[in-house]
Enzyme design. Structure first.
Site, mmCIF file in Angstrom:
data_model
loop_
_atom_site.group_PDB
_atom_site.id
_atom_site.type_symbol
_atom_site.label_atom_id
_atom_site.label_comp_id
_atom_site.label_asym_id
_atom_site.label_seq_id
_atom_site.Cartn_x
_atom_site.Cartn_y
_atom_site.Cartn_z
ATOM 1 C CB CYS A 7 9.616 -76.865 40.653
ATOM 2 S SG CYS A 7 11.232 -77.500 40.168
ATOM 3 C CG ASN A 87 15.926 -68.344 25.085
ATOM 4 O OD1 ASN A 87 16.430 -68.234 23.973
ATOM 5 N ND2 ASN A 87 14.646 -68.070 25.315
ATOM 6 N N GLY A 93 19.283 -64.927 27.155
ATOM 7 C CA GLY A 93 17.866 -64.540 27.151
ATOM 8 C C GLY A 93 16.982 -65.414 28.014
ATOM 9 C CG HIS A 100 12.137 -73.528 29.465
ATOM 10 N ND1 HIS A 100 12.835 -72.987 30.521
ATOM 11 C CD2 HIS A 100 11.927 -72.525 28.587
ATOM 12 C CE1 HIS A 100 13.044 -71.689 30.289
ATOM 13 N NE2 HIS A 100 12.506 -71.387 29.114
HETATM 14 P P1 5GP Z 1 12.936 -68.274 28.680
HETATM 15 O O1 5GP Z 1 13.192 -66.853 28.290
HETATM 16 O O2 5GP Z 1 13.346 -68.558 30.112
HETATM 17 O O3 5GP Z 1 13.513 -69.262 27.697
HETATM 18 O O4 5GP Z 1 11.383 -68.466 28.549
HETATM 19 C C1 5GP Z 1 10.508 -68.582 29.629
HETATM 20 C C2 5GP Z 1 9.123 -68.689 29.056
HETATM 21 O O5 5GP Z 1 8.252 -69.104 30.087
HETATM 22 C C3 5GP Z 1 8.570 -67.375 28.507
HETATM 23 O O6 5GP Z 1 8.228 -67.545 27.135
HETATM 24 C C4 5GP Z 1 7.355 -67.086 29.371
HETATM 25 O O7 5GP Z 1 6.265 -66.542 28.654
HETATM 26 C C5 5GP Z 1 7.017 -68.457 29.943
HETATM 27 N N1 5GP Z 1 6.406 -68.449 31.272
HETATM 28 C C6 5GP Z 1 6.858 -67.760 32.359
HETATM 29 N N2 5GP Z 1 6.069 -68.013 33.436
HETATM 30 C C7 5GP Z 1 5.121 -68.883 33.005
HETATM 31 C C8 5GP Z 1 4.013 -69.503 33.665
HETATM 32 O O8 5GP Z 1 3.757 -69.325 34.860
HETATM 33 N N3 5GP Z 1 3.251 -70.344 32.911
HETATM 34 C C9 5GP Z 1 3.506 -70.580 31.594
HETATM 35 N N4 5GP Z 1 2.680 -71.425 30.959
HETATM 36 N N5 5GP Z 1 4.543 -69.999 30.939
HETATM 37 C C10 5GP Z 1 5.344 -69.165 31.638
HETATM 38 ZN ZN ZN Z 2 12.314 -76.032 38.793
#
Ligand code: 5GP
Ligand code: ZN
Length: 107
Positions: A7, A87, A93, A100
């Site tokens: 957000c 995920n 995970g 996303h």
């Molecule tokens: P999840 O495990 O929740 O599916 O993946 C979250 C993803 O968000 C991870 O691949 C991580 O590297 C990415 N991520 C986390 N914080 C940030 C951020 O502040 N900026 C960006 N561009 N990616 C982020």
């Molecule tokens: Zn949010």
């Protein structure tokens, strides 16, 4: 959501390497890429988890706009083949609790 990282990116409070935006969705490069091209497609409306979307028409609309955007982003990135990953929940995970879709490709 005040402190949600995605957000905050959507509001422009945190920087991101944005590649796409429309009325419903933005897309930007993952900060820790796990593929040569690793982009996250993120609905602008906060929902914590994919599984929070309702099974009715409103959920269908949200999922439709999200996955239509995934298709456009992958095409715009010129990816020939790619993986899309969602995920869901801690046991799935998920680390960032704002829905996303990962697009990974470029191998
Ligand atoms: P999840 O495990 O929740 O599916 O993946 C979250 C993803 O968000 C991870 O691949 C991580 O590297 C990415 N991520 C986390 N914080 C940030 C951020 O502040 N900026 C960006 N561009 N990616 C982020
Ligand atoms: Zn949010």
């Amino acid at each position: 959501m005040e402190n949600c990282v995605f957000c905050r990116i959507i509001r422009g409070e945190l920087p991101s390497e944005q590649v796409y935006a429309d009325a419903n969705v933005i897309a930007f490069h993952d900060i820790h890429p796990k593929a040569p091209v690793h982009v996250l497609v993120v609905p602008k409306e906060h929902a914590a988890k994919f599984s929070d979307y309702p099974g009715d028409e409103s959920g269908e609309r949200k999922l439709g706009s999200l996955f239509a955007a995934v298709n456009r982003v992958a095409r715009q990135l010129g990816l020939d083949g790619y993986r899309i990953v969602v995920n869901v929940g801690e046991k799935g995970g998920q680390e960032v609790f704002h829905v996303h879709v990962h697009i990974m490709g470029g191998w």
